[in-house]
Structure formats: structure tokens, C-alpha cells
Design a protein around this motif. Structure first.
Motif, PDB file in Angstrom:
ATOM      1  N   ILE A 143       3.024 -45.316 -53.735  1.00 17.67           N
ATOM      2  CA  ILE A 143       4.463 -44.979 -53.705  1.00 17.67           C
ATOM      3  C   ILE A 143       5.171 -45.985 -52.799  1.00 17.67           C
ATOM      4  O   ILE A 143       4.724 -46.220 -51.670  1.00 17.67           O
ATOM      5  CB  ILE A 143       4.679 -43.545 -53.190  1.00 17.67           C
ATOM      6  N   GLY A 201      10.383 -42.620 -61.401  1.00 21.50           N
ATOM      7  CA  GLY A 201      10.939 -41.309 -61.078  1.00 21.50           C
ATOM      8  C   GLY A 201      11.201 -41.167 -59.592  1.00 21.50           C
ATOM      9  O   GLY A 201      11.011 -42.110 -58.818  1.00 21.50           O
ATOM     10  N   GLY A 203      11.046 -38.827 -55.772  1.00 19.44           N
ATOM     11  CA  GLY A 203       9.985 -38.275 -54.930  1.00 19.44           C
ATOM     12  C   GLY A 203       9.537 -36.889 -55.374  1.00 19.44           C
ATOM     13  O   GLY A 203       8.356 -36.676 -55.664  1.00 19.44           O
ATOM     14  N   THR A 222       4.427 -46.117 -48.749  1.00 13.73           N
ATOM     15  CA  THR A 222       5.341 -46.822 -47.850  1.00 13.73           C
ATOM     16  C   THR A 222       6.731 -46.239 -48.032  1.00 13.73           C
ATOM     17  O   THR A 222       7.207 -46.095 -49.161  1.00 13.73           O
ATOM     18  CB  THR A 222       5.382 -48.336 -48.145  1.00 13.73           C
ATOM     19  N   SER A 224       9.946 -43.743 -45.682  1.00 13.23           N
ATOM     20  CA  SER A 224      10.387 -43.112 -44.441  1.00 13.23           C
ATOM     21  C   SER A 224       9.288 -42.215 -43.860  1.00 13.23           C
ATOM     22  O   SER A 224       8.424 -41.715 -44.601  1.00 13.23           O
ATOM     23  CB  SER A 224      11.629 -42.272 -44.713  1.00 13.23           C
ATOM     24  N   ARG A 226       9.789 -39.303 -42.816  1.00 12.16           N
ATOM     25  CA  ARG A 226      10.033 -37.980 -43.412  1.00 12.16           C
ATOM     26  C   ARG A 226       9.214 -37.803 -44.702  1.00 12.16           C
ATOM     27  O   ARG A 226       8.450 -36.841 -44.850  1.00 12.16           O
ATOM     28  CB  ARG A 226      11.536 -37.850 -43.719  1.00 12.16           C
ATOM     29  N   LEU A 230       5.560 -35.622 -45.905  1.00  8.31           N
ATOM     30  CA  LEU A 230       5.478 -34.746 -47.088  1.00  8.31           C
ATOM     31  C   LEU A 230       4.312 -35.151 -47.986  1.00  8.31           C
ATOM     32  O   LEU A 230       3.600 -34.297 -48.532  1.00  8.31           O
ATOM     33  CB  LEU A 230       6.795 -34.792 -47.880  1.00  8.31           C
ATOM     34  N   VAL A 231       4.102 -36.444 -48.139  1.00  7.54           N
ATOM     35  CA  VAL A 231       2.984 -36.927 -48.962  1.00  7.54           C
ATOM     36  C   VAL A 231       1.656 -36.477 -48.345  1.00  7.54           C
ATOM     37  O   VAL A 231       0.767 -35.965 -49.038  1.00  7.54           O
ATOM     38  CB  VAL A 231       3.034 -38.470 -49.107  1.00  7.54           C
ATOM     39  N   GLU A 245       2.621 -46.190 -44.385  1.00  2.00           N
ATOM     40  CA  GLU A 245       3.358 -47.320 -43.782  1.00  2.00           C
ATOM     41  C   GLU A 245       4.802 -46.828 -43.663  1.00  2.00           C
ATOM     42  O   GLU A 245       5.518 -46.748 -44.653  1.00  2.00           O
ATOM     43  CB  GLU A 245       3.303 -48.548 -44.698  1.00  2.00           C
ATOM     44  N   GLY A 248      10.354 -47.686 -38.370  1.00  2.00           N
ATOM     45  CA  GLY A 248      10.176 -48.400 -37.108  1.00  2.00           C
ATOM     46  C   GLY A 248      11.462 -48.484 -36.306  1.00  2.00           C
ATOM     47  O   GLY A 248      12.560 -48.195 -36.808  1.00  2.00           O
ATOM     48  N   PHE A 381      18.351 -48.574 -40.117  1.00  2.00           N
ATOM     49  CA  PHE A 381      18.148 -49.252 -41.398  1.00  2.00           C
ATOM     50  C   PHE A 381      19.457 -49.860 -41.906  1.00  2.00           C
ATOM     51  O   PHE A 381      19.837 -49.729 -43.062  1.00  2.00           O
ATOM     52  CB  PHE A 381      17.539 -48.293 -42.423  1.00  2.00           C
ATOM     53  N   LEU A 407       5.697 -49.684 -34.938  1.00  2.00           N
ATOM     54  CA  LEU A 407       5.367 -50.630 -36.008  1.00  2.00           C
ATOM     55  C   LEU A 407       5.178 -52.041 -35.468  1.00  2.00           C
ATOM     56  O   LEU A 407       4.098 -52.604 -35.528  1.00  2.00           O
ATOM     57  CB  LEU A 407       6.461 -50.598 -37.091  1.00  2.00           C
ATOM     58  N   PHE A 444      -0.964 -55.687 -41.539  1.00  2.00           N
ATOM     59  CA  PHE A 444       0.408 -55.216 -41.332  1.00  2.00           C
ATOM     60  C   PHE A 444       0.366 -53.697 -41.299  1.00  2.00           C
ATOM     61  O   PHE A 444      -0.107 -53.058 -42.236  1.00  2.00           O
ATOM     62  CB  PHE A 444       1.286 -55.683 -42.504  1.00  2.00           C
ATOM     63  N   SER A 450       4.797 -44.650 -37.057  1.00  2.00           N
ATOM     64  CA  SER A 450       5.014 -45.732 -38.023  1.00  2.00           C
ATOM     65  C   SER A 450       3.885 -45.776 -39.042  1.00  2.00           C
ATOM     66  O   SER A 450       3.908 -46.626 -39.946  1.00  2.00           O
ATOM     67  CB  SER A 450       5.147 -47.082 -37.312  1.00  2.00           C
TER      68      SER A 450
END
Ligand SMILES: NC(=O)c1ccc[n+]([C@@H]2O[C@H](COP(=O)([O-])OP(=O)(O)OC[C@H]3O[C@@H](n4cnc5c(N)ncnc54)[C@H](O)[C@@H]3O)[C@@H](O)[C@H]2O)c1
Length: 473
Positions: A143, A201, A203, A222, A224, A226, A230-231, A245, A248, A381, A407, A444, A450
Motif C-alpha cells: 500500500i 481503490g 483505504g 507506506t 501516514s 494513522r 490501522l493496517v 514506513e 516524520g 506535509f 525517520l 531507508f 515513523s
């Protein structure tokens, strides 16, 4: 108009179960440049089924076969470079020069880095009387966000292929075009049906069922913090590996004996690049109190020189923010900075003069910031830099580490040894000394909130491997 109305599943471009499509918005004009389909849990099931079926045969490919495949993909990406650059510029607003010189090429760079790393990777070793094998982990859900779109997909797809995994990519619904081009490149390069699948699609509709799917062995996410949380929660019931990932709020420590003009200029430009929409942007500049006002003047001047405008114009340094939601968030945080007593020395709220259409923000620098202010704590951001004074190096290190993120870090100093000493004290996954650039073979990834993953080069491939010990081998 870009057409992202179909998924790529089992080697075929297929209709979604839903048929629900949305506009892809060019943030410079706020007009539609194409349509993207929002898939469903049923689409995810089809893609996971294809990836599961393709796994045994692909996992049995030799390293040489995978090297040849990656070589063909690299050639394909070279041929589509200009298409990818144009798509990225139109779908997320990167200036065309940045899109051509950095954004589009990053996909090629990471496939090349994975290829080189694969040539040197050992997939088994002898330990005592046992053999340790490193095997592809299986079916992977990938993702990705919109900010460096082909970079983010490449740093997952390339190592997953190099490791011998099969996969389902769900790119950002905001910037789906370059991922569609990547799928065309992979198909043309001879990736077998089912090894790489693309499901478009959002999230909740696609990312969540993919994360929870019992037939997915690993999620690589990779985005946010937040959504990353959830993932991980959705993945927990099936005990799959989750590589994250995330966001930061990186500190840029400028030591007393640093070349101030060069260090401040580099730091401001690094924040404004990509309109501040980089996870590793050095958004907190930490300055010795003795040189603070001098640094404030330099930072304000550099920000004021940033050319904001049409991404299609070769002279543009900074394009719009990606979306209305991002524009509103950035404006709200600039207002919060002012309300909490920080001093605007460049930019500020609202749009730059003459840019009434598009999600343009002003390159903004705040002075008189302390690390407790909202603008020093939250990932904005956007093109917003905060300048924080410090008295001692110990205090600078303490402020740099006083964040939930970890990060990246940046250190500038007159001596490499002193800068390295500070670098070693930062609780971050990466540190740049005196403006050194990223290295595509160096891992990385971040500490703390982070994330926990490591991408790029050989370390990136290792993320997609399982370890098997065979005793008596
Ligand atoms: N650490 C890194 O390597 C890195 C790199 C680039 C961007 N980022 C971070 O990404 C963020 C910006 O990107 P964004 O706005 O696209 O982030 P986001 O978290 O909103 O979305 C990222 C991806 O997650 C998906 N998603 C959203 N909710 C989900 C859910 N519940 N389950 C599964 N998937 C879900 C989105 O559709 C998208 O594909 C910033 O926080 C930035 O720091 C991190």
C-alpha cells in the motif's frame, strides 16, 4: 484523459466488482485529468487468489531468472520515463522539472538498486551443523501514498520481485496513473500472470480487506502513521508480518561552526521541494542561539526566492499541494503557528499572489518557535519550516529527539567527526551529514512512530524473506 478504470489481476486488465469511479484531480487546475476505479473486497479476493496460485512457481525461479526479469523491467521503465514524469506532474502537482529529474527516475533507480543488490545477496548460509535458508515470504500486500508515487511503489515491487514473492499493489487513489504505467511495464517485461496484481481503490474499500486477508503473508505499508496503525491492527489477527514506513518531523541540527549560508539554504530548499510533501523533509531547523538572527534572515530570503507556480512551467520550483484537504490542513497549521506566538518571517496564510486557482500555499518560515508548539510537533506535509534556537549541543540533541517520530535527521558542522558524534545520538533511522544525499543501497526507514520497516537495496529485499533453519543438513 488518464484511464485507471480497470485493475490488473492475473495478467489481465479487468473490470472492478464495483464499477464505481472517481475523478483524478490535477491540483494545479482542480480539474479532472482522468478516472480511477474504487475496488472492493471481492476484487481483493480475486487478486489475492491469483497471487497465491502464482506463488509456488515464481518462488522456484532461480536468482538468475529474477535478475533477467529485473533487467527487462529497468529497460521498460527507461522507455516510459517521460510518460511517468508527465503523469506524476499532472496527478499530484510536482513541477515537471522535479518530476523528470527526481520523481520519475526514482522508480528506475530502485529497480536498478534491487537488481544490483540481488546479484550479491546470499540466500543460504551454514551455521554450525545447520543450513539457514532465506525464502520468499509469500503473498504480499503493498500500500503506497501519493507524494513520491513511483518511488514508493518501486521500493516495494522491486524487492518483492527480487525476493521471489507475489503481490497485490494498492497505490494511492489520489495518484494512481503512474502505478498503472508501472503495471504496463511489468506486463511487457514478462512478469508471469498473478505475480504482480494491481487493485485500485481507497483505504477502507481495498487497503483494509487486503491487510486483514488470511491469504496475505505480509503487508508493506507506506503512508501516514494513522493509516499505518490501522493496517497493523487489521493484520494482527492473521499474524502476518507488517512493515511500516510512516510520517516524520525531522530535525536539521546546524552546529555553531557549520557553513551557515550553505546549511540554511540547503535546509530551506529541502523543505520546499515537492511542496513540503516528503516524509523525510527537514522541517525543524535547530540553530545555535548565537547565530539565530543571521540564520532567520537567510532562511526568509531563500523561501522568498522560491518560484511557486504552474507545474508545467520549467522555471517552477514549487507546485501546488496535492488536494483541497491537504491545502486546508496546511492553512490550519499555519494559523495555529501564528496563534501560538511564532513569528512569520516568510510566507504565511493564504495563497501566493496571482495564484487564485489550484491548491497553492506560500513557502512559509516561522521563527521564535519552541518545540512544544503544534507546528513543531505535527507533521504538516506542506511548505512550512520552523526555526528553533538552542544553547548547547546537548540541548539540540534533546530537542531533535523530542518527537514521536524518528525517520530522518540532518546535521551540519565544521568537522565531520563532531557532526558524526551528533548523528550517532539521534534516534532516527537515517541521518544526513553536511548535505549528503540519500544512497539507494543504504536502508531507508524510521525509528519510533515513523515505522519499523527498511526499504531500498539489499535491506529492502531482506524484508520480503523468511528464514528457515534446517538442522542436520
Ligand atoms: N516513511 C516513508 O517512507 C514515507 C514515504 C512517503 C510518505 N510517507 C508518509 O505518507 C503520508 C502521506 O501520504 P498519504 O496522505 O497518501 O497517507 P495515507 O496514510 O492517507 O494513505 C497512504 C495509503 O494508505 C491507504 N489507506 C488509508 N487508510 C487505510 C486503511 N485504513 N487501511 C489500509 N490502507 C489505507 C491510502 O489509500 C493510501 O494508499 C505522510 O504521513 C508521509 O510522511 C512516509
Amino acid at each position: 484523459m488518464y484511464d485507471c478504470s480497470r485493475h490488473f489481476i492475473n495478467g489481465q486488465w479487468v473490470e472492478s466488482d464495483s464499477g464505481e469511479t472517481h475523478d483524478i484531480i490535477n491540483p494545479a487546475t482542480t480539474e479532472s485529468v482522468g478516472r480511477v476505479v474504487f475496488g472492493t473486497a471481492e476484487d481483493v479476493n480475486r487478486a489475492v487468489g491469483a497471487a497465491r496460485a502464482a506463488f509456488p512457481a515464481f518462488a522456484a525461479w532461480t536468482v538468475e531468472q529474477r535478475i533477467e526479469l529485473l533487467e527487462r523491467i529497468v529497460e521498460g521503465l527507461k522507455a516510459r520515463h517521460d510518460d511517468i514524469a508527465r503523469a506524476i506532474s499532472e496527478e499530484m502537482g510536482a513541477p515537471i522539472r522535479l518530476a523528470r529529474t527526481a520523481q520519475a527516475g526514482s522508480g528506475l533507480q530502485h529497480f536498478g538498486a534491487a537488481l544490483e543488490a540481488l546479484k550479491n545477496l546470499e540466500f543460504h548460509e551454514k551455521v554450525g551443523d545447520s543450513m539457514i535458508y532465506r525464502e520468499p515470504i509469500g503473498v504480499c500486500g503493498l500500500i503506497t501514498p501519493w507524494n513520491w508515487p513511483i518511488n514508493q511503489t518501486a521500493v516495494k515491487v522491486a524487492p518483492a520481485l527480487a525476493a521471489g514473492c507475489t503481490m497485490i499493489l494498492k497505490p494511492s487513489e489520489i495518484a494512481p496513473v503512474d502505478a498503472t504505467i508501472l503495471a504496463e511495464v511489468l506486463d511487457a517485461a514478462g512478469v508471469p500472470p498473478g505475480v504482480f496484481n494491481l487493485v485500485h481503490g481507497d483505504g477502507p474499500g481495498v487497503g483494509a480487506p487486503l491487510s486483514a486477508h488470511p491469504d496475505v503473508d505480509m503487508m508493506s505499508f507506506t503512508g501516514s502513521t494513522r493509516a499505518g496503525v490501522l493496517v497493523a491492527k487489521a493484520a494482527a489477527d492473521t499474524v502476518k508480518r507488517v512493515a511500516q514506513e510512516l510520517g516524520g518531523k525531522s530535525a536539521n541540527i546546524i552546529l555553531e561552526d557549520a557553513p551557515l549560508e550553505e546549511a540554511v539554504t540547503d535546509g530551506v530548499r529541502a523543505v520546499m521541494m515537492n511542496t513540503g510533501q516528503s516524509c523525510n523533509a527537514p522541517t525543524r531547523m535547530l540553530l545555535p542561539a548565537s547565530r539565530y538572527e543571521e540564520a532567520v534572515r537567510i532562511a526568509a530570503a531563500v523561501a522568498d526566492q522560491t518560484v511557486v507556480g504552474d507545474p508545467a512551467d520549467e522555471k517552477t520550483h514549487m507546485g501546488p499541494l496535492v488536494s483541497e484537504a491537504q491545502f486546508d490542513k496546511v492553512q490550519g497549521l499555519i494559523e495555529a503557528g501564528i496563534e501560538e506566538g511564532a513569528r512569520v518571517v516568510a510566507g504565511g496564510p493564504g495563497r501566493p499572489d496571482g495564484l487564485e486557482r489550484g491548491y497553492y500555499a506560500r513557502p512559509t518560515v516561522f521563527a521564535d518557535v519552541n518545540n512544544d508548539m503544534t507546528i513543531a510537533r505535527e507533521e504538516i506535509f506542506g511548505p512550512v519550516l520552523v526555526l528553533i534556537p538552542y544553547e548547547t549541543v546537548d540541548e539540540a540533541v534533546r530537542i531533535a529527539n523530542d518527537t514521536v517520530y524518528g525517520l530522518s535527521g540532518y546535521v551540519w558542522g565544521g568537522s565531520r567527526e563532531a557532526a558524526l558524534d551528533v548523528a550517532r545520538r539521534l534516534r532516527t533511522g537515517m541521518v544526513h551529514i553536511n548535505g549528503a544525499s540519500l544512497d539507494s543501497q543504504a536502508p531507508f526507514g524510521g525509528y519510533k512512530q515513523s515505522g519499523n520497516g527498511r526499504e531500498w537495496g539489499g535491506h529492502g529485499i531482506e524484508e520480503f524473506l523468511e528464514t528457515k533453519s534446517v538442522m542436520g543438513a
